[in-house]
Design a protein around this motif. Structure first.
Motif, PDB file in Angstrom:
ATOM      1  N   LEU A  93       0.838  -1.198   0.000  1.00 46.02           N
ATOM      2  CA  LEU A  93       0.000   0.000   0.000  1.00 46.02           C
ATOM      3  C   LEU A  93       0.877   1.254   0.000  1.00 46.02           C
ATOM      4  N   ASP A  94       1.891   1.255   0.858  1.00 47.44           N
ATOM      5  CA  ASP A  94       2.817   2.404   0.917  1.00 47.44           C
ATOM      6  C   ASP A  94       3.438   2.658  -0.456  1.00 47.44           C
ATOM      7  N   SER A  95       3.950   1.587  -1.049  1.00 44.25           N
ATOM      8  CA  SER A  95       4.590   1.721  -2.356  1.00 44.25           C
ATOM      9  C   SER A  95       3.604   2.259  -3.378  1.00 44.25           C
ATOM     10  N   ALA A  96       2.371   1.737  -3.324  1.00 41.73           N
ATOM     11  CA  ALA A  96       1.370   2.171  -4.293  1.00 41.73           C
ATOM     12  C   ALA A  96       1.061   3.653  -4.106  1.00 41.73           C
ATOM     13  N   ILE A  97       0.890   4.065  -2.847  1.00 44.61           N
ATOM     14  CA  ILE A  97       0.568   5.475  -2.592  1.00 44.61           C
ATOM     15  C   ILE A  97       1.678   6.377  -3.126  1.00 44.61           C
ATOM     16  N   CYS A 230       7.638   6.604 -14.968  1.00 42.48           N
ATOM     17  CA  CYS A 230       7.736   7.263 -13.661  1.00 42.48           C
ATOM     18  C   CYS A 230       7.314   6.308 -12.554  1.00 42.48           C
ATOM     19  N   PHE A 231       6.223   5.610 -12.813  1.00 38.35           N
ATOM     20  CA  PHE A 231       5.701   4.674 -11.820  1.00 38.35           C
ATOM     21  C   PHE A 231       6.755   3.617 -11.498  1.00 38.35           C
ATOM     22  N   ILE A 232       7.378   3.068 -12.520  1.00 42.02           N
ATOM     23  CA  ILE A 232       8.344   1.999 -12.306  1.00 42.02           C
ATOM     24  C   ILE A 232       9.559   2.507 -11.533  1.00 42.02           C
ATOM     25  N   PHE A 233       9.969   3.714 -11.857  1.00 40.49           N
ATOM     26  CA  PHE A 233      11.097   4.275 -11.113  1.00 40.49           C
ATOM     27  C   PHE A 233      10.746   4.357  -9.630  1.00 40.49           C
ATOM     28  N   ALA A 234       9.592   4.914  -9.319  1.00 38.90           N
ATOM     29  CA  ALA A 234       9.204   5.092  -7.926  1.00 38.90           C
ATOM     30  C   ALA A 234       8.995   3.741  -7.250  1.00 38.90           C
ATOM     31  N   TRP A 235       8.435   2.824  -7.958  1.00 33.79           N
ATOM     32  CA  TRP A 235       8.113   1.495  -7.430  1.00 33.79           C
ATOM     33  C   TRP A 235       9.368   0.718  -7.052  1.00 33.79           C
ATOM     34  N   THR A 236      10.446   0.959  -7.772  1.00 32.26           N
ATOM     35  CA  THR A 236      11.665   0.173  -7.553  1.00 32.26           C
ATOM     36  C   THR A 236      12.749   0.949  -6.814  1.00 32.26           C
ATOM     37  N   LEU A 244      14.945   8.406   3.719  1.00 37.35           N
ATOM     38  CA  LEU A 244      13.993   9.468   4.038  1.00 37.35           C
ATOM     39  C   LEU A 244      12.798   8.996   4.850  1.00 37.35           C
ATOM     40  N   THR A 245      12.589   7.677   4.935  1.00 39.22           N
ATOM     41  CA  THR A 245      11.410   7.223   5.672  1.00 39.22           C
ATOM     42  C   THR A 245      11.779   6.163   6.702  1.00 39.22           C
ATOM     43  N   THR A 246      10.949   6.088   7.742  1.00 34.98           N
ATOM     44  CA  THR A 246      11.140   5.079   8.772  1.00 34.98           C
ATOM     45  C   THR A 246       9.879   4.242   8.935  1.00 34.98           C
ATOM     46  N   GLU A 247       8.778   4.943   9.113  1.00 34.14           N
ATOM     47  CA  GLU A 247       7.490   4.260   9.271  1.00 34.14           C
ATOM     48  C   GLU A 247       7.048   3.673   7.941  1.00 34.14           C
ATOM     49  N   ILE A 248       7.157   4.508   6.907  1.00 35.12           N
ATOM     50  CA  ILE A 248       6.735   4.076   5.588  1.00 35.12           C
ATOM     51  C   ILE A 248       7.782   3.126   5.032  1.00 35.12           C
ATOM     52  N   ARG A 249       7.332   1.978   4.578  1.00 33.97           N
ATOM     53  CA  ARG A 249       8.244   0.988   4.031  1.00 33.97           C
ATOM     54  C   ARG A 249       7.824   0.671   2.619  1.00 33.97           C
ATOM     55  N   THR A 250       8.594   1.111   1.659  1.00 31.86           N
ATOM     56  CA  THR A 250       8.268   0.716   0.296  1.00 31.86           C
ATOM     57  C   THR A 250       8.823  -0.675   0.037  1.00 31.86           C
ATOM     58  N   VAL A 251       8.370  -1.300  -1.022  1.00 29.48           N
ATOM     59  CA  VAL A 251       8.695  -2.703  -1.282  1.00 29.48           C
ATOM     60  C   VAL A 251      10.209  -2.988  -1.277  1.00 29.48           C
ATOM     61  N   PRO A 252      11.022  -2.217  -2.003  1.00 29.61           N
ATOM     62  CA  PRO A 252      12.451  -2.561  -2.018  1.00 29.61           C
ATOM     63  C   PRO A 252      13.084  -2.500  -0.634  1.00 29.61           C
ATOM     64  N   VAL A 253      12.678  -1.530   0.172  1.00 31.22           N
ATOM     65  CA  VAL A 253      13.242  -1.413   1.512  1.00 31.22           C
ATOM     66  C   VAL A 253      12.772  -2.572   2.379  1.00 31.22           C
TER      67      VAL A 253
END
Ligand SMILES: Nc1ncnc2c1ncn2[C@@H]1O[C@H](COP(=O)(O)OP(=O)(O)OP(=O)(O)O)[C@@H](O)[C@H]1O
Ligand SMILES: [Mg+2]
Lengths: 302, 349
Positions: A93-97, A230-236, A244-253
């Motif tokens: 969800l985080d990654s998608a947002i 753009c989406f793929i760049f952000a997604w990966t 820059l984030t601690t609470e928010i965890r995107t997929v790669p992290v």
């Protein structure tokens, strides 16, 4: 030109071979994701297909099955750590947002800027484009520390306010994507003959109507293609998200956290990784035709 | 409907002046063709009338009011572009209705107008198609349809037929002319094809390097070219132009051959001139002797290329005769059709 048969066979073989080399890691990744533990870690041989496929890795990472529950069911009970740590639903969800948000932001700016660069004459138009592209010459890591400080000062970190965290990450992704989106969109707009704008103007359209009703719809394939990039760049993206984030965890992290002190959870890593490829893959398929056109930057006419 | 007036129009791109003071009045309902070689400023002039290009100097007037600073959309003009400039993402019907929708006309009127245009242009069965699904000629007609539904004061065409094959071009030529006969809308039509200009125009404006060389009806500019440029530019094969000096009732050419002076002229004895005679105004008969080089039979006539003295001359003969390369022939110019130009200024005398 007519190519003789042996050459043609050799060429096809080479094409399949090269594609195979590039596709193999993805294949192995997907294969690993449906392997049970014993098939992933067999110290005696490489397991290809002689295992019973399982969806347990997916169940844990994207369906939220408890890790310790799983361990108990599989019968090795104690010593299993990170009970909730593998549930990646929030991560997706985080990654998608962040990906959708940053893409929307990028495109909202790029579409107008590219139109201006393509259609309006103003001082410094070309140097402006070079300057924008210049922003991409600097590797992100070079600005990482100042960026963290700035984000902290500006309240854009999720440790202060999780919503600002989404905004902050989307913002930096949008900035990273803007140059390439701008360049792509400009080339798509450049491909639309100016006569069409002029015809619309003579038909009674204002500049805004010309843009909104004629130029933008004619470039919609280009908009979709740029948005997907753009989406793929952000997604990966990994580095900026990590810092820059601690609470928010995107997929790669998140995936990186599956490498723990007690071992790497290859099953979960590959399951989440494979699942993460799916949206990009679908989008790419949808805009493939325009992407190939876009990546040649307008050098080909239809 | 409206007249169009250009008053001392100048156009500069940066420091380069490409249109040098053009004066032109186009009366209401006329079909005017701007004709000239590539790069002479035809499109630039047309685009200034449309408002797509700013005017550096002078005034553009439509229906008597100055429109220099009026946006194209407010000039009540319609334009057909060389590459049609159709809206690729819209159907034929939507292409044609676009201007009416922008003008917030009622749907019933839009349907009626589009239906009328589609009927005139034979597009009725294509209304739901997209431009990419049409042939070149059909696209061209859609571009025309887009222009006529609006009932504009002035039609502007910029080489609308140059992307079509020869047969279709002839057909569309007739259709455009027919359309003009029916609608009687003031039309400015740009082309570099003189046949198009001759067949379609009420008035031809011949341009060269941003200057008007001559304005007149097609037959006027053909029969009475004002200068050497027009004489050579109009007509195919083009007019024979032979250099010489006026001496005692003749023009003495290089090589000493004497040509009889035209009926009407104002040349003085000793003046250096260019003698102009169209190929079809040379008859076989008592005149001057030429040596035949090449003959080209076209069916109805024979084009005979020959030389005399140090000059080359082309004649068009209607009766069939046996003409061999190297044989001699005697040609007589029709003196009422011959022209004399001043060699220095190029102007007719
Ligand atoms: N945007 C521009 N900037 C500078 N010069 C221009 C520009 N547009 C046209 N010109 C110059 O103006 C002159 C007239 O151009 P124009 O397009 O009106 O010619 P044309 O008569 O329509 O020719 P063609 O038959 O080839 O279409 C040309 O010499 C051209 O090089
Ligand atoms: Mg032109």
């Amino acid at each position: 030109m007519e190519i003789s048969r042996p050459w043609r066979v050799a060429r096809d073989f080479l094409a399949v071979f090269v594609t195979g080399i590039f596709m193999f890691p993805m294949f192995w990744w997907a294969l690993t994701s449906v392997k049970p533990m014993y098939a992933i870690f067999d110290k005696d041989k490489i397991v290809w297909f002689d295992f019973t496929p399982t969806i347990v890795n997916y169940a844990v990472t994207i369906l939220g099955l408890s890790r310790s529950q799983l361990a108990i069911e599989q019968g090795f009970g104690m010593g299993v750590t990170g009970d909730g740590g593998y549930d990646s639903r929030q991560t997706i969800l985080d990654s998608a947002i962040v990906s959708v948000g940053s893409t929307a932001l990028t495109m909202a700016v790029a579409v107008f800027a590219a139109y201006a660069l393509s259609r309006m004459a103003f001082k410094g138009r070309l140097s402006y484009l070079n300057w924008v592209l210049g922003q991409r010459f600097m590797p992100p890591i070079a600005i990482l520390i100042p960026l963290v400080t700035i984000y902290k000062a500006a309240g854009l970190r999720d440790t202060d306010n999780v919503y600002m965290g989404y905004v902050g990450l989307s913002l930096i992704y949008a900035l990273m994507n803007l140059p390439i989106a701008l360049l792509l969109m400009k080339s798509f707009f450049d491909d639309i003959p100016k006569d069409v704008d002029e015809a619309a103007m003579i038909d009674g359209a204002t500049r805004w109507q010309t843009f909104r009703k004629i130029v933008l719809p004619m470039a919609k394939g280009g908009v979709a293609a740029s948005a997907v990039l753009c989406f793929i760049f952000a997604w990966t993206e990994f580095l900026l998200s990590l810092f820059l984030t601690t609470e928010i965890r995107t997929v790669p992290v998140k995936i990186q956290t599956f490498v723990t002190s007690t071992g790497s959870e290859w099953g979960f890593i590959s399951a989440l990784g494979t699942a993460a490829i799916v949206p990009s893959f679908i989008f790419i398929l949808l805009v493939q035709r325009h992407l190939v056109r876009g990546l040649t930057l307008g050098s080909l006419k239809e | 409907m409206a007249s169009v007036t250009l008053k001392n129009i100048v156009k500069k791109y940066g420091d380069v002046e490409v249109v040098h003071g053009v004066d032109l009045t186009i009366d209401d309902g006329k079909f005017v063709v701007l004709l000239g070689p590539s790069g002479c400023g035809k499109s630039t002039l047309l685009r200034m009338i449309a408002g797509l290009e700013s005017v550096t100097g002078g005034d553009v007037e439509i229906a008597g009011s100055r429109v220099n600073d009026v946006h194209p959309k407010d000039r009540n003009i319609a334009m057909v572009f060389q590459n049609y400039a159709l809206y690729a993402h819209m159907t034929v019907k939507d292409n044609m209705s676009f201007s009416l929708i922008l003008a917030r006309r009622p749907q019933s009127e839009i349907d009626e107008k589009v239906g009328w245009a589609a009927k005139i242009l034979n597009l009725e069965s294509y209304l739901k198609r997209f431009p990419r699904e049409l042939s070149g000629g059909q696209r061209q007609r859609v571009a025309m349809g887009r222009a006529i539904v609006r009932d504009p004061a002035v039609f502007l065409f910029d080489e609308p037929l140059s992307n079509l094959d020869a047969r279709l071009r002839v057909q569309m030529r007739t259709e455009i002319k027919d359309l003009h006969e029916r609608l009687k809308t003031t039309t400015v039509y740009v082309t570099h094809d003189q046949i198009e200009a001759m067949t379609m125009a009420d008035t031809i404006v011949i341009l060269r390097d941003g200057i008007i060389e001559q304005v007149g009806t097609p037959l006027d500019v053909y029969d009475f070219p004002a200068n050497l440029f027009v004489a050579e530019f109009i007509g195919s094969p083009s007019m024979n132009l032979i250099k010489g000096v006026v001496e005692g009732g003749h023009v003495v050419t290089k090589g000493g051959v004497k040509l009889p002076l035209p009926k009407k002229h104002k040349a003085k004895s000793g003046q250096k001139v260019v003698y102009g005679i169209r190929p079809e105004h040379l008859d076989v008969g008592k005149g001057f002797a030429v040596k035949i080089l090449v003959t080209e039979p076209t069916g109805p006539e024979i084009h005979v290329y020959s030389e005399f003295g140090e000059n080359e001359i082309c004649a068009i003969l209607r009766e069939r005769r046996d003409l061999k390369r190297g044989s001699m022939l005697e040609l007589a110019p029709r003196l009422d059709k011959a022209h004399l130009f001043d060699a220095a200024s190029g102007k007719v005398i």
